[in-house]
Scaffold this motif. Structure first.
Motif: not given
Length: 359
Positions: A130-134
């Motif tokens: 999720g951190s990569r996508h956001t």
């Protein structure tokens, strides 16, 4: 519900969606329509199989993690709602990791304070994705820190089942193969993301220990999550030995699932893990022992073509009281997506087969 990115131009113009794509879209749509909690964030655990209001109640970390991993690749517009569930379960009292059970408004239940390591691995992996996508650097640091803390509990390749919330006491000293499988999956996803700060020192020991467990499985028997983990280990270590062990475990698993006793009752979770294990094995140039055919047949039986989404077991079809679960929709959507990504031009066949098998 607005058309999701999984329903739009994720394929060449003019090409009809394949059956795996249609099934994946169905799972994602059902998850988003019936189980995303648009008021409080995260996902509900279950809803009636025909759709409608979710069965509200406690929220579980495993559901939040699975939903984040599924939506990250299939419906990124819906991902922030799912991520709220992970963020709400991050410990608020300065202790490492995630609480594991809370009510709908995220008040932690007493039973949610333990740290079940396989759930912590899954949640940390989901937070990293999720951190990569956001593009959230703080979430990325928290995810890496938690993954390394979980990995530090490994002793001679084995993990305990659960720890206290302060991580100082072991609740279950029995070595947990499924925790080792979750750890290997986490390392594989971190590697695919190019995450270099996750500690891989214990990787060979983990793979060896899980290989020993696999050799002790009954015949027929097997466990798709262990086969998947060993396939990941073979790729990460570039090891023919671990690939052979994964292949043997896969053969046992397929033999068990095609037996008269088990063949008609493969669960949604097992079908998803079996499909993905077969895809990872094929990426190593190995035959998948029929895993693709068996898992896709099971997935086809579980699909609810009237209401969308997937049943947990085939016997639920037509049961007016049946419910559908967030984890099943998420696991199957993620597995169908990942398996397709591994083999965009020759699904179901070993690497190197030039014939087009787009289904």
């Amino acid at each position: 519900m607005p058309q999701s990115p999984s329903d739009r131009a994720d394929r060449p113009p003019g090409r009809r969606p394949t059956q795996p794509e249609l099934l994946r879209h169905s799972a994602v749509r059902w998850l988003a329509r019936h189980l995303l909690d648009r008021r409080e964030g995260g996902v509900h655990r279950a809803a009636p199989a025909a759709g409608g209001s979710p069965l509200t109640g406690d929220k579980h970390l495993a559901d939040q993690s699975a939903a984040v991993l599924a939506l990250a690749d299939n419906a990124p517009d819906e991902l922030p709602i799912a991520l709220q569930g992970l963020e709400a379960l991050l410990d608020r009292d300065g202790r490492p990791g995630f609480a594991e059970v809370a009510d709908r408004s995220w008040q932690v239940r007493p039973e949610g304070r333990a740290r079940t390591l396989r759930h912590q691995f899954h949640a940390a992996t989901a937070l990293l994705v999720g951190s990569r996508h956001t593009a959230d650097p703080i979430a990325r640091v928290r995810a890496v820190d938690l993954l390394n803390r979980c990995l530090s509990t490994c002793r001679d390749g084995a993990f305990p089942g659960a720890l206290s919330e302060d991580w100082k006491r072991t609740h279950d000293d029995t070595p947990s193969p499924l925790t080792a499988a979750a750890a290997l999956r986490a390392l594989a996803i971190a590697d695919a993301l190019g995450e270099s700060d996750v500690d891989t020192e214990q990787l060979p020991h983990m793979a060896n220990a899980l290989g020993r467990v696999a050799h002790e499985l009954p015949t027929p028997g097997g466990e798709p999550r262990i086969a998947l983990a060993l396939a990941h280990a073979a790729r990460l270590l570039d090891s023919a030995e671990h690939a052979d062990t994964a292949h043997r475990t896969m053969a046992l698993t397929v033999r068990h699932f095609t037996s008269r006793e088990a063949g008609v009752g493969i669960s949604g979770g097992d079908a998803g893990h079996l499909l993905l294990a077969g895809a990872v094995l094929r990426s190593r140039g190995h035959d998948d022992c029929g895993a693709t055919a068996v898992s896709r047949a099971a997935i086809d039986r579980l699909a609810d073509r009237r209401h969308g989404g997937f049943h947990t077991v085939p016997g639920q079809a037509g049961d007016a009281s049946a419910v559908k679960y967030a984890q099943v929709q998420s696991v199957l959507a993620g597995a169908l997506c990942a398996a397709s990504a591994l083999y965009p031009s020759h699904q179901g066949r070993p690497v190197g087969d030039a014939r087009d098998a787009d289904e």
